[in-house]
Write an enzyme that holds these catalytic residues in place. Structure first.
Site, PDB file in Angstrom:
ATOM      1  N   ASP A   7     -55.374  46.728 -66.965  1.00 19.46           N
ATOM      2  CA  ASP A   7     -55.771  45.905 -65.822  1.00 19.46           C
ATOM      3  C   ASP A   7     -56.882  44.979 -66.318  1.00 19.46           C
ATOM      4  O   ASP A   7     -58.036  45.397 -66.438  1.00 19.46           O
ATOM      5  CB  ASP A   7     -56.283  46.800 -64.691  1.00 19.46           C
ATOM      6  N   GLU A  67     -51.051  43.488 -66.365  1.00 12.91           N
ATOM      7  CA  GLU A  67     -50.876  42.803 -65.088  1.00 12.91           C
ATOM      8  C   GLU A  67     -51.021  41.292 -65.284  1.00 12.91           C
ATOM      9  O   GLU A  67     -51.873  40.847 -66.057  1.00 12.91           O
ATOM     10  CB  GLU A  67     -51.904  43.317 -64.075  1.00 12.91           C
ATOM     11  N   ASP A 141     -60.429  50.400 -61.628  1.00 11.16           N
ATOM     12  CA  ASP A 141     -59.736  49.654 -62.683  1.00 11.16           C
ATOM     13  C   ASP A 141     -58.831  50.566 -63.520  1.00 11.16           C
ATOM     14  O   ASP A 141     -57.744  50.169 -63.924  1.00 11.16           O
ATOM     15  CB  ASP A 141     -60.749  48.943 -63.584  1.00 11.16           C
TER      16      ASP A 141
END
Lengths: 168, 168
Positions: A7, A67, A141
């Site tokens: 992430d 992502e 996260d």
């Protein structure tokens, strides 16, 4: 298959490593790469790059799932995030990992079943889907990064089942 | 002082190296790092990073001047450009270079004297300001990179003159 989910963030980058074998998921590692407040962007990028290289050499994944930037961010955040993604993709390349990218909505959809899911719902599903995760303190996260890894496991799993069903 | 100017791009990254001594500029090196059409972003970033590391070890600059993203770009271009900038800043950090960033308008203003100058005007001034450049074929990205290096030379030169005038 060992999957590293990432992430990306220019301040905090979450990572999560999971094993996916015979349809079963298990937790290998998770955490955050944090950069000092007030540090210059170049210094932050170096910390993110070296932190991720350390995670990769410790856990030896074969695939990285990252992502994609969220279109709703403001321009400044989008620029900073994309700088971080640059060095994350570079770290993955330099370790010869296969790179897969997923939009935030696809990750939520794969993990919760609904693309508009809240962060808390994503974390709850991550805890349910990953044995050994229930009692851990997960940073937001790291939870997101694990969700991205799970998303890849589900997506890659479906793709291979489709290939088997089609006789390939 | 040897300055490396970089004009970042995910497809083509221009570079220009100039020496700035006693108020005089001279050309050391210039060119482009090109990435193959249709290559994945990760592969491109690796080519840009390694290309820039090669330029740095060949020319040994002490400072890198990098253009900031142009706010007028569309979101997709801005994201790709920022990925490239990420690995460029990382390469500069890993070679322990001092990093300076300049907005496109500041570069034009420093080189042409007008922030809204056209590309052709910038290239013409680069040729005038850099002896040895007049007869060269300059790609637009290399000309921009040289303009960024010249912008830093002028800015750093003014700053040191101001320090001297102030008795520091």
């Amino acid at each position: 298959m060992r999957i590293l989910g990432v992430d990306p963030g220019s301040v905090t980058t979450g990572f999560g490593v999971v094993d996916h074998e015979h349809g079963r998921l298990s937790l290998v590692d998770q955490g955050c790469i944090r950069t000092p407040r007030g540090a210059a962007l170049g210094e932050r990028l170096e910390i993110i790059y070296e932190g991720l290289i350390a995670v990769i050499s410790r856990t030896r994944p074969v695939v990285v799932a990252v992502e994609t930037p969220f279109a709703g961010l403001n321009i400044k955040s989008l620029i900073q995030l994309s700088h971080a993604r640059g060095v994350i993709l570079l770290a993955a390349r330099s370790a010869s990992l296969e790179i897969h990218e997923y939009a935030p909505r696809s990750v939520k959809s794969a993990v919760v079943g609904y693309g508009g899911a809240e962060k808390a719902q994503v974390e709850k599903m991550v805890r349910l889907l990953l044995p050994g995760c229930a009692s851990l303190i997960l940073s937001p996260d790291a939870a997101d990064a694990l969700a991205i890894a799970i998303c890849h496991a589900h997506t890659a799993g479906s793709a291979s089942r489709i290939r088997v069903a089609a006789g390939r």
